[in-house]
Design a protein around this motif. Structure first.
Motif, PDB file in Angstrom:
ATOM      1  N   TRP A   1       1.061  -1.138   0.098  1.00 37.90           N
ATOM      2  CA  TRP A   1       0.037  -0.086  -0.012  1.00 37.90           C
ATOM      3  C   TRP A   1       0.955   1.260   0.199  1.00 37.90           C
ATOM      4  CZ3 TRP A   1      -5.078   0.093  -0.571  1.00 37.90           C
ATOM      5  CH2 TRP A   1      -5.959  -1.138  -0.308  1.00 37.90           C
TER       6      TRP A   1
ATOM      7  N   ARG B   1       0.486   5.785  -0.549  1.00 36.72           N
ATOM      8  CA  ARG B   1      -0.352   6.685  -0.340  1.00 36.72           C
ATOM      9  C   ARG B   1       0.322   8.070  -0.851  1.00 36.72           C
ATOM     10  NH1 ARG B   1      -0.983   7.367   6.447  1.00 36.72           N
ATOM     11  NH2 ARG B   1       1.186   8.274   6.599  1.00 36.72           N
TER      12      ARG B   1
ATOM     13  N   ASP C   1      -3.152  11.066   8.168  1.00 33.04           N
ATOM     14  CA  ASP C   1      -3.514   9.909   7.242  1.00 33.04           C
ATOM     15  C   ASP C   1      -4.198  10.241   6.086  1.00 33.04           C
ATOM     16  OD1 ASP C   1      -3.564   8.182  10.470  1.00 33.04           O
ATOM     17  OD2 ASP C   1      -2.030   8.238   8.932  1.00 33.04           O
TER      18      ASP C   1
ATOM     19  N   TYR D   1      -5.335   6.455  -1.216  1.00 35.88           N
ATOM     20  CA  TYR D   1      -4.437   5.183  -0.861  1.00 35.88           C
ATOM     21  C   TYR D   1      -4.381   4.466  -2.350  1.00 35.88           C
ATOM     22  CZ  TYR D   1      -3.773   6.652   3.845  1.00 35.88           C
ATOM     23  OH  TYR D   1      -3.158   6.835   5.221  1.00 35.88           O
TER      24      TYR D   1
END
Length: 116
Positions: free
Chosen positions: A36, A38, A90, A94
């Motif tokens: 993953w 981002r 955050d 993503y």
């Protein structure tokens, strides 16, 4: 051809949880490391987490260690990212990536917004 389709993004409050999914097709999912990554607004790509082919080992960026968990279902060709205790930093798009760290192919991404 390789297809990676992310889902599960959305708006979540600080301290909350979210689970991202990535449906993979067009390649042998079980034979590939997966990751993953981002991209926050106005910033470059940031590696988040990677997982071994069989799921036996996982690696995390320091910024998410202890809060995020990567996992995979090789029988269903699906990659997951469980996001707990999320923070405003955050907030990002993503992406699921085929390969280690930034990978060599990525999906279209799913937006995560952390805000009260």
């Amino acid at each position: 051809q390789v297809q990676l389709v992310e889902s599960g993004g959305g708006l979540v409050q600080p301290g909350g949880s979210l689970r991202l999914s990535c449906a993979a097709s067009g390649f042998d999912f079980s034979m590939n490391y997966m990751s993953w990554v981002r991209q926050a607004p106005g910033k470059g790509l940031e590696w988040v987490s990677s997982i071994f082919r069989d799921g036996s080992r996982t690696h995390y960026a320091d910024s998410v260690k202890g809060r995020f968990t990567i996992s995979r279902d090789n029988s269903g060709n699906t990659l997951y990212l469980q996001m707990n205790r999320v923070k405003s930093e955050d907030t990002a798009v993503y992406y699921c990536a085929k390969g280690w760290r930034l990978g060599n192919e990525r999906g279209q991404g799913t937006q995560v917004i952390v805000s009260s």
